[in-house]
Motif scaffolding. Structure first.
Motif, PDB file in Angstrom:
ATOM      1  N   PRO A 338       0.815  -1.217   0.000  1.00 24.89           N
ATOM      2  CA  PRO A 338       0.000   0.000   0.000  1.00 24.89           C
ATOM      3  C   PRO A 338       0.849   1.268   0.000  1.00 24.89           C
ATOM      4  CG  PRO A 338      -0.829  -1.538   1.624  1.00 24.89           C
ATOM      5  CD  PRO A 338       0.470  -2.089   1.133  1.00 24.89           C
ATOM      6  N   HIS A 339       1.984   1.212   0.682  1.00 26.46           N
ATOM      7  CA  HIS A 339       2.867   2.376   0.714  1.00 26.46           C
ATOM      8  C   HIS A 339       3.321   2.739  -0.702  1.00 26.46           C
ATOM      9  CE1 HIS A 339       6.377   4.554   2.878  1.00 26.46           C
ATOM     10  NE2 HIS A 339       6.170   5.081   1.700  1.00 26.46           N
ATOM     11  N   LEU A 340       3.780   1.747  -1.429  1.00 24.59           N
ATOM     12  CA  LEU A 340       4.238   1.998  -2.801  1.00 24.59           C
ATOM     13  C   LEU A 340       3.091   2.528  -3.660  1.00 24.59           C
ATOM     14  CD1 LEU A 340       6.566  -1.036  -3.550  1.00 24.59           C
ATOM     15  CD2 LEU A 340       7.175   1.367  -3.358  1.00 24.59           C
ATOM     16  N   ALA A 344       2.851   6.164  -5.609  1.00 22.85           N
ATOM     17  CA  ALA A 344       2.720   6.250  -7.063  1.00 22.85           C
ATOM     18  C   ALA A 344       1.403   6.890  -7.478  1.00 22.85           C
ATOM     19  CB  ALA A 344       2.838   4.862  -7.679  1.00 22.85           C
ATOM     20  N   LEU A 345       0.341   6.673  -6.707  1.00 19.28           N
ATOM     21  CA  LEU A 345      -0.985   7.013  -7.216  1.00 19.28           C
ATOM     22  C   LEU A 345      -1.781   7.969  -6.353  1.00 19.28           C
ATOM     23  CD1 LEU A 345      -1.868   3.353  -8.140  1.00 19.28           C
ATOM     24  CD2 LEU A 345      -1.312   5.153  -9.766  1.00 19.28           C
ATOM     25  N   GLY A 346      -1.260   8.352  -5.199  1.00 17.13           N
ATOM     26  CA  GLY A 346      -2.036   9.246  -4.347  1.00 17.13           C
ATOM     27  C   GLY A 346      -2.899   8.479  -3.372  1.00 17.13           C
ATOM     28  N   SER A 347      -3.865   9.151  -2.776  1.00 18.08           N
ATOM     29  CA  SER A 347      -4.584   8.568  -1.648  1.00 18.08           C
ATOM     30  C   SER A 347      -6.020   8.182  -1.952  1.00 18.08           C
ATOM     31  CB  SER A 347      -4.582   9.546  -0.477  1.00 18.08           C
ATOM     32  OG  SER A 347      -3.266   9.890  -0.131  1.00 18.08           O
ATOM     33  N   ARG A 350     -10.335   4.432  -4.329  1.00 18.20           N
ATOM     34  CA  ARG A 350     -10.950   3.747  -5.467  1.00 18.20           C
ATOM     35  C   ARG A 350      -9.876   3.197  -6.402  1.00 18.20           C
ATOM     36  NH1 ARG A 350     -14.848   8.534  -7.136  1.00 18.20           N
ATOM     37  NH2 ARG A 350     -12.980   9.631  -6.485  1.00 18.20           N
ATOM     38  N   LEU A 351      -8.712   3.852  -6.397  1.00 14.91           N
ATOM     39  CA  LEU A 351      -7.591   3.362  -7.193  1.00 14.91           C
ATOM     40  C   LEU A 351      -6.656   2.531  -6.310  1.00 14.91           C
ATOM     41  CD1 LEU A 351      -6.418   3.527  -9.997  1.00 14.91           C
ATOM     42  CD2 LEU A 351      -5.214   5.597  -9.339  1.00 14.91           C
ATOM     43  N   LEU A 352      -6.496   2.999  -5.084  1.00 12.96           N
ATOM     44  CA  LEU A 352      -5.553   2.385  -4.155  1.00 12.96           C
ATOM     45  C   LEU A 352      -5.931   0.937  -3.835  1.00 12.96           C
ATOM     46  CD1 LEU A 352      -3.125   3.680  -2.942  1.00 12.96           C
ATOM     47  CD2 LEU A 352      -4.477   4.347  -0.966  1.00 12.96           C
ATOM     48  N   MET A 353      -7.216   0.684  -3.663  1.00 14.81           N
ATOM     49  CA  MET A 353      -7.622  -0.658  -3.239  1.00 14.81           C
ATOM     50  C   MET A 353      -7.350  -1.723  -4.303  1.00 14.81           C
ATOM     51  SD  MET A 353     -10.957   0.299  -0.977  1.00 14.81           S
ATOM     52  CE  MET A 353     -11.425  -1.281  -0.325  1.00 14.81           C
ATOM     53  N   LYS A 401      12.055   9.739   2.689  1.00 18.23           N
ATOM     54  CA  LYS A 401      10.812  10.489   2.512  1.00 18.23           C
ATOM     55  C   LYS A 401      10.211  10.987   3.819  1.00 18.23           C
ATOM     56  CE  LYS A 401       9.669   9.328  -1.872  1.00 18.23           C
ATOM     57  NZ  LYS A 401       9.070  10.404  -2.618  1.00 18.23           N
ATOM     58  N   GLY A 402      10.727  10.537   4.946  1.00 18.80           N
ATOM     59  CA  GLY A 402      10.052  10.888   6.183  1.00 18.80           C
ATOM     60  C   GLY A 402       8.828  10.017   6.341  1.00 18.80           C
ATOM     61  N   SER A 403       8.137  10.184   7.461  1.00 22.22           N
ATOM     62  CA  SER A 403       7.031   9.275   7.724  1.00 22.22           C
ATOM     63  C   SER A 403       5.756   9.701   7.010  1.00 22.22           C
ATOM     64  CB  SER A 403       6.779   9.174   9.220  1.00 22.22           C
ATOM     65  OG  SER A 403       6.452  10.446   9.698  1.00 22.22           O
ATOM     66  N   ARG A 404       5.777  10.861   6.371  1.00 23.55           N
ATOM     67  CA  ARG A 404       4.587  11.299   5.664  1.00 23.55           C
ATOM     68  C   ARG A 404       4.451  10.523   4.360  1.00 23.55           C
ATOM     69  NH1 ARG A 404       0.841  14.870   5.354  1.00 23.55           N
ATOM     70  NH2 ARG A 404       1.025  16.398   6.962  1.00 23.55           N
ATOM     71  N   TRP A 405       3.255  10.181   4.042  1.00 26.24           N
ATOM     72  CA  TRP A 405       3.034   9.344   2.868  1.00 26.24           C
ATOM     73  C   TRP A 405       2.491  10.204   1.760  1.00 26.24           C
ATOM     74  CZ3 TRP A 405       2.560   3.693   3.633  1.00 26.24           C
ATOM     75  CH2 TRP A 405       3.168   3.340   4.834  1.00 26.24           C
ATOM     76  N   GLU A 406       3.381  10.635   0.930  1.00 20.87           N
ATOM     77  CA  GLU A 406       2.900  11.499  -0.119  1.00 20.87           C
ATOM     78  C   GLU A 406       3.258  10.959  -1.480  1.00 20.87           C
ATOM     79  OE1 GLU A 406       5.797  14.852   0.598  1.00 20.87           O
ATOM     80  OE2 GLU A 406       4.523  14.931   2.356  1.00 20.87           O
ATOM     81  N   ARG A 407       2.589  11.533  -2.426  1.00 18.32           N
ATOM     82  CA  ARG A 407       2.910  11.270  -3.814  1.00 18.32           C
ATOM     83  C   ARG A 407       4.339  11.718  -4.059  1.00 18.32           C
ATOM     84  NH1 ARG A 407      -2.176  12.372  -7.343  1.00 18.32           N
ATOM     85  NH2 ARG A 407      -3.046  12.817  -5.335  1.00 18.32           N
ATOM     86  N   SER A 408       5.122  10.923  -4.743  1.00 18.71           N
ATOM     87  CA  SER A 408       6.488  11.360  -5.000  1.00 18.71           C
ATOM     88  C   SER A 408       6.511  12.237  -6.246  1.00 18.71           C
ATOM     89  CB  SER A 408       7.375  10.154  -5.223  1.00 18.71           C
ATOM     90  OG  SER A 408       6.796   9.317  -6.186  1.00 18.71           O
TER      91      SER A 408
END
Lengths: 408, 259
Positions: A338-340, A344-347, A350-353, A401-408
């Motif tokens: 899920p992290h990857l 790659a795709l944002g949060s 509907r796409l992530l799952m 990246k730090g612990s924040r989960w953002e779009r790269s």
């Protein structure tokens, strides 16, 4: 002032961009408010601020600033195309995995296989279709479920570091499995059943203890999970210490994930169940988006928060209990994949799952293939591979990246 | 136009602690109402009751003659929007994605946003002057910009009533003014009912048509700013000596602290 807000036809017009960049949204120079008590207060937008009617407020398409990437909302088309691409990758991985292993698939063997000249009793055919194929399918289903579970738990608990085992159901099912192995149950039915009962008992305990907080606080649930974990681990250690040699080996393999005991019969049941529950969960994907913005925000925006949390939590936990009953404990899949996908795709769930679920299947099939060949003909538990790959990768990501989960 | 929200003798208690009692209030379209009161006077609780997140334990609330408590969250969210104090976006969403979340109550569970939803979201971003931030991740925005995006999300819900919880806290003078101007203009242009909770008495008195002063969970005074913001009322409610005079230009009441 209605005229100037969206214009798509001149996205590439450089004049539109420079105009909008100079528009400071909070600069009162283009808005004046007469504050004379005798006249009613009115908003005056000076025409000079909007030089032409095709003025574009989508500077992002032209702006060199990487932070203002083109804001295109998610479409069904994008979800379907991405899912199709992932499915293709999955099939590719499965095909490659089928032909890799300690029993070497020579060119001649492959040739005769393709031309259907092998007898049904040919050992190569048996290895491929009776041993490897069910194992690959099980790895795929387990990876699928663990990654999907990771995504859902991370959204429900609004914690990108939550993994599918947060409710403590890993230890509950481990206790069941260890007991099952200790008492010599069969690996086809007895051990999975014991593991499943252990996991379901854990879910029951956690939700009934932390259940009142399902609609509000997540901390109670997490704490209850931690406590159950500690308790079960203590009992597991007791049985491991008193176990005899061969059973000890089985227990340790189970605790680190073992896909070698795969048969077709459970797959016939697992496959449809996982598919149906996943579709139900996908129906909640947009609710999960809003939940990640905060439970109260989700309520304000029209989400029935308590119901969403309850259904998702129970469905995911049951599904995970079911698959780990057959696979043992496999870590990191529900965290890394899920992290990857998020990076790659944002949060948007509907796409992530779908992407995470299929990515999890691919990842675990690849990891299990490695587990089969690294020390061939001996095998490693697949959990050892996922942890060996996962942990360094995770540390690298956190550092970079730090612990924040953002779009790269 | 009819009344949007009607509260009759509403009361609320957290366990044995009574937080609100005997609240009577009517909110009409195009009306901007400020709720004032010291810490712990029940302002935020009242706002949550107006949005139906907390139930009114006593009395009744009607949204256009329908009891609020019998309505589903989706139905409420199509009519009432809340701009709460939220600053934690742990997951990465762009401003446009955040505003599109406002379309949630209008969409079916598996429905994707249509072109119309996108237009509404972009219109909302434009109305709050942040259209050029659409592609930016929200956590990279400044406090003022974030507040504008959250107001845009509320507008995207196409509500008849917007509730705001301290929209100007943590903002500097310029952004405070900008946010309040924005809300006042939206209220007037779109005939929106607005209820804003604020600690800034001057700001509320400057922009609101009607003020409600809460003291220990009950309405101490309500009416036009000049009627509510008086030396007697403010000193009684806030327990603090003040000087109240008139703004030299607007004529609205203005308070200053005195030693």
């Amino acid at each position: 002032m209605k005229k100037w807000f969206i214009k798509t036809q001149n996205k590439s017009s450089p004049s539109g961009s420079s105009d909008s960049r100079t528009l400071d949204p909070l600069n009162p120079s283009h808005i004046s408010l007469s504050s004379d008590a005798s006249t009613p207060r009115t908003l005056i937008l000076h025409d000079t601020d909007f030089p032409d009617s095709s003025f574009s407020l989508q500077p992002s398409a032209l702006s060199p600033d990487p932070l203002t990437a083109s804001p295109v909302p998610l479409t069904l088309r994008k979800v379907l195309l991405t899912t199709a691409a992932m499915l293709f990758l999955l099939l590719l991985t499965m095909t490659v995995a089928l032909f890799i292993g300690s029993a070497d698939a020579s060119y001649n063997k492959l040739w005769s296989l393709l031309h259907r000249t092998l007898t049904p009793e040919d050992p190569f055919k048996i290895i491929l279709f009776q041993i490897r194929l069910p194992r690959i399918l099980l790895a795929g289903l387990v990876g699928f479920t663990l990654a999907l579970g990771g995504v859902v738990f991370q959204a429900l608990l609004r914690n990108p570091l939550a993994d599918p085992f947060v409710l403590g159901l890993s230890s509950g099912s481990a206790l069941g499995a260890v007991l099952g192995i200790f008492f010599g149950f069969s690996f086809q039915i007895g051990v999975p059943l014991a593991a499943f009962i252990g996991a379901v008992a854990t879910i029951f305990i956690v939700t009934s203890l932390g259940g009142r907080s399902l609609g509000a606080e997540s901390a109670t649930i997490l704490l209850t999970g931690v406590i159950i974990n500690a308790f079960c681990t203590a009992i597991i250690i007791f049985f491991i210490i008193t176990a005899t040699d061969s059973r000890l080996h089985s227990m340790l393999f189970w605790l680190y994930g073992d896909l070698s005991q795969s048969y077709f019969s459970p797959l016939v049941f697992l496959g449809p169940v996982i598919l149906i529950v996943s579709l139900v969960l996908f129906g909640f994907s947009r609710n999960l988006n809003l939940l990640t913005a905060g439970e109260e925000t989700a309520l304000h925006l029209g989400v029935e928060v308590a119901r969403t949390k309850y259904i998702c939590l129970i469905a995911v936990s049951l599904l995970i209990s079911l698959v780990i009953s057959f696979s043992g404990l496999i870590g990191f899949v529900g965290l890394i994949v899920p992290h990857l996908a998020r990076m790659a795709l944002g949060s948007d769930h509907r796409l992530l799952m779908p992407v995470s679920a299929l990515g999890g299947a691919i990842f675990l099939i690849a990891a299990d293939t490695l587990a089969r060949i690294v020390m061939a003909p001996a095998e490693l538990p697949v959990g050892v591979i996922t942890a060996c790959l996962g942990a360094p990768f995770f540390i690298y990501l956190l550092k970079k990246k730090g612990s924040r989960w953002e779009r790269s | 136009m009819g009344t949007i929200l009607t509260l009759k003798n509403v009361g609320f208690a957290y366990g044995p602690l009574r937080v609100l009692r005997d609240i009577n209030l009517e909110i009409k379209p195009g009306e901007m109402i400020g709720i004032l009161g010291p810490n712990g006077s029940g302002k935020s609780t009242l706002l949550k009751i107006l949005d139906g997140i907390l139930p009114a334990q006593e009395g009744s609330i009607a949204l256009y003659d329908r009891p609020l408590q019998k309505m589903k969250r989706r139905q409420i969210a199509r009519r009432i929007a809340m701009v709460a104090q939220e600053n934690h976006f742990r997951f990465s969403f762009t401003a446009l994605e955040v505003v599109l979340m406002g379309r949630f109550p209008h969409l079916q569970p598996l429905q994707f946003e249509s072109h119309r939803d996108l237009v509404i979201a972009q219109e909302a971003l434009s109305a709050t002057q942040v259209a050029d931030l659409a592609g930016r991740p929200v956590h990279t925005l400044s406090g003022g910009e974030k507040q504008q995006v959250l107001i845009a999300r509320a507008l995207a819900q196409e509500p008849q009533l917007i509730l705001l919880d301290e929209p100007s806290s943590f903002l500097d003078l310029k952004h405070k003014r900008a946010i309040f101007q924005l809300i006042a203009n939206l209220s007037r242009e779109k005939e929106l009912g607005v209820v804003v909770v604020s600690h800034d008495i001057d700001l509320a008195a400057h922009y609101c048509q009607k003020l409600i002063l809460l003291k220990q969970g009950a309405i101490y005074a309500q009416g036009e700013p000049a009627e509510v913001v008086t030396k007697e009322n403010i000193e009684a409610v806030y327990d603090c000596p003040v000087l109240v005079d008139q703004h030299p230009i607007t004529g609205r009441p203005r308070i200053s602290l005195v030693d």
